[in-house]
Scaffold this motif. Sequence first.
Motif, short mmCIF file in Angstrom:
data_model
loop_
_atom_site.label_atom_id
_atom_site.label_comp_id
_atom_site.label_asym_id
_atom_site.label_seq_id
_atom_site.Cartn_x
_atom_site.Cartn_y
_atom_site.Cartn_z
N SER A 17 -6.53 4.25 -7.35
CA SER A 17 -7.62 4.53 -6.55
C SER A 17 -8.23 3.43 -6.02
CB SER A 17 -8.38 5.76 -7.15
OG SER A 17 -9.02 5.17 -8.36
N ARG A 18 -8.29 2.24 -6.77
CA ARG A 18 -8.85 0.98 -6.15
C ARG A 18 -8.20 -0.32 -6.60
NH1 ARG A 18 -12.85 -0.47 -10.40
NH2 ARG A 18 -12.53 0.58 -12.28
N GLY A 19 -8.74 -1.45 -5.96
CA GLY A 19 -8.37 -2.78 -6.43
C GLY A 19 -6.82 -2.70 -6.25
N ILE A 20 -6.25 -3.63 -7.25
CA ILE A 20 -4.93 -3.98 -7.31
C ILE A 20 -4.13 -2.72 -7.30
CG2 ILE A 20 -2.97 -5.00 -8.57
CD1 ILE A 20 -5.22 -7.00 -9.39
N GLY A 21 -4.42 -1.65 -7.80
CA GLY A 21 -3.48 -0.45 -8.06
C GLY A 21 -3.52 0.13 -6.51
N ALA A 22 -4.51 0.29 -5.95
CA ALA A 22 -4.62 0.94 -4.57
C ALA A 22 -3.41 0.03 -3.72
CB ALA A 22 -5.90 0.93 -3.94
N SER A 23 -3.74 -1.14 -3.68
CA SER A 23 -2.73 -2.28 -2.89
C SER A 23 -1.29 -1.69 -3.50
CB SER A 23 -3.00 -3.58 -3.23
OG SER A 23 -4.38 -3.91 -2.80
N ILE A 24 -1.09 -1.67 -4.60
CA ILE A 24 0.35 -1.68 -5.04
C ILE A 24 0.85 -0.07 -4.40
CG2 ILE A 24 2.01 -0.98 -7.03
CD1 ILE A 24 0.13 -3.35 -8.63
N ALA A 25 -0.09 0.89 -4.64
CA ALA A 25 0.30 2.27 -4.15
C ALA A 25 0.49 2.40 -2.70
CB ALA A 25 -1.02 3.40 -4.40
N SER A 26 -0.15 1.67 -1.94
CA SER A 26 -0.21 1.24 -0.44
C SER A 26 1.17 0.87 0.05
CB SER A 26 -1.09 0.52 0.16
OG SER A 26 -1.16 0.21 1.39
N PHE A 27 1.55 -0.54 -0.65
CA PHE A 27 2.91 -0.90 -0.60
C PHE A 27 3.85 -0.27 -0.85
CE2 PHE A 27 6.45 -3.22 -2.54
CZ PHE A 27 6.87 -4.08 -1.63
N LEU A 28 3.97 0.54 -2.07
CA LEU A 28 5.17 1.50 -2.40
C LEU A 28 5.34 2.70 -1.29
CD1 LEU A 28 4.48 1.50 -6.18
CD2 LEU A 28 6.41 0.55 -5.15
N ALA A 29 4.17 3.23 -0.95
CA ALA A 29 4.03 4.28 0.43
C ALA A 29 4.77 3.53 1.52
CB ALA A 29 2.67 4.89 0.42
N GLU A 30 4.40 2.46 1.86
CA GLU A 30 5.13 1.84 3.09
C GLU A 30 6.72 1.67 2.74
OE1 GLU A 30 2.86 -1.82 3.72
OE2 GLU A 30 1.05 -0.83 4.47
N GLN A 31 7.03 1.56 1.59
CA GLN A 31 8.34 1.50 1.29
C GLN A 31 9.09 2.72 1.25
OE1 GLN A 31 9.86 -1.71 1.03
NE2 GLN A 31 7.98 -2.13 2.08
N GLY A 32 8.55 3.78 1.31
CA GLY A 32 9.07 5.12 1.60
C GLY A 32 8.78 5.94 0.21
N ALA A 33 8.01 5.34 -0.77
CA ALA A 33 8.03 6.31 -2.08
C ALA A 33 6.95 7.29 -1.90
CB ALA A 33 7.50 5.33 -3.04
N ARG A 34 6.86 8.48 -2.79
CA ARG A 34 6.01 9.29 -2.87
C ARG A 34 5.37 8.77 -4.14
NH1 ARG A 34 6.69 15.07 -5.42
NH2 ARG A 34 4.89 15.98 -5.07
N VAL A 35 3.80 8.89 -3.73
CA VAL A 35 3.11 8.09 -4.92
C VAL A 35 2.05 9.10 -5.59
CG1 VAL A 35 1.37 6.32 -5.17
CG2 VAL A 35 3.13 5.93 -3.55
N ALA A 36 2.17 8.83 -6.86
CA ALA A 36 0.99 9.66 -7.54
C ALA A 36 0.05 8.69 -8.04
CB ALA A 36 1.63 10.40 -8.76
N LEU A 37 -1.21 8.89 -7.40
CA LEU A 37 -2.49 8.03 -7.89
C LEU A 37 -3.10 8.57 -9.02
CD1 LEU A 37 -3.97 7.42 -4.46
CD2 LEU A 37 -2.32 5.90 -5.49
N THR A 38 -3.64 7.73 -9.74
CA THR A 38 -4.55 8.14 -10.86
C THR A 38 -5.94 7.40 -10.56
OG1 THR A 38 -4.37 6.58 -12.52
CG2 THR A 38 -2.88 8.48 -12.74
#
Length: 72
Positions: A17-38
């Motif tokens: 939901s924030r910081g490095i984790g949010a950046s990683i989640a954004s990158f993975l979503a851009e690569q086509g992943a379905r992302v579950a954030l905590t």
Amino acid sequence: MDATRFAGKTVLVTGGSRGIGASIASFLAEQGARVALTYSSNQETGQRALQNLKGTGHLLLEMNVADEESVE
């Protein structure tokens, strides 16, 4: 890098939901992943991070991975 490298995959990003984790989640979503954030305490920040993800089908979960009961 192939923009669909993670297409069809579901990825859990703890602290997404924030910081490095949010950046990683954004990158993975851009690569086509379905992302579950905590998130562990700030649902509003989690919702904002979720809304910023490209694609559909993403999830937001309240969870503190350091707390076993939270993960169950």
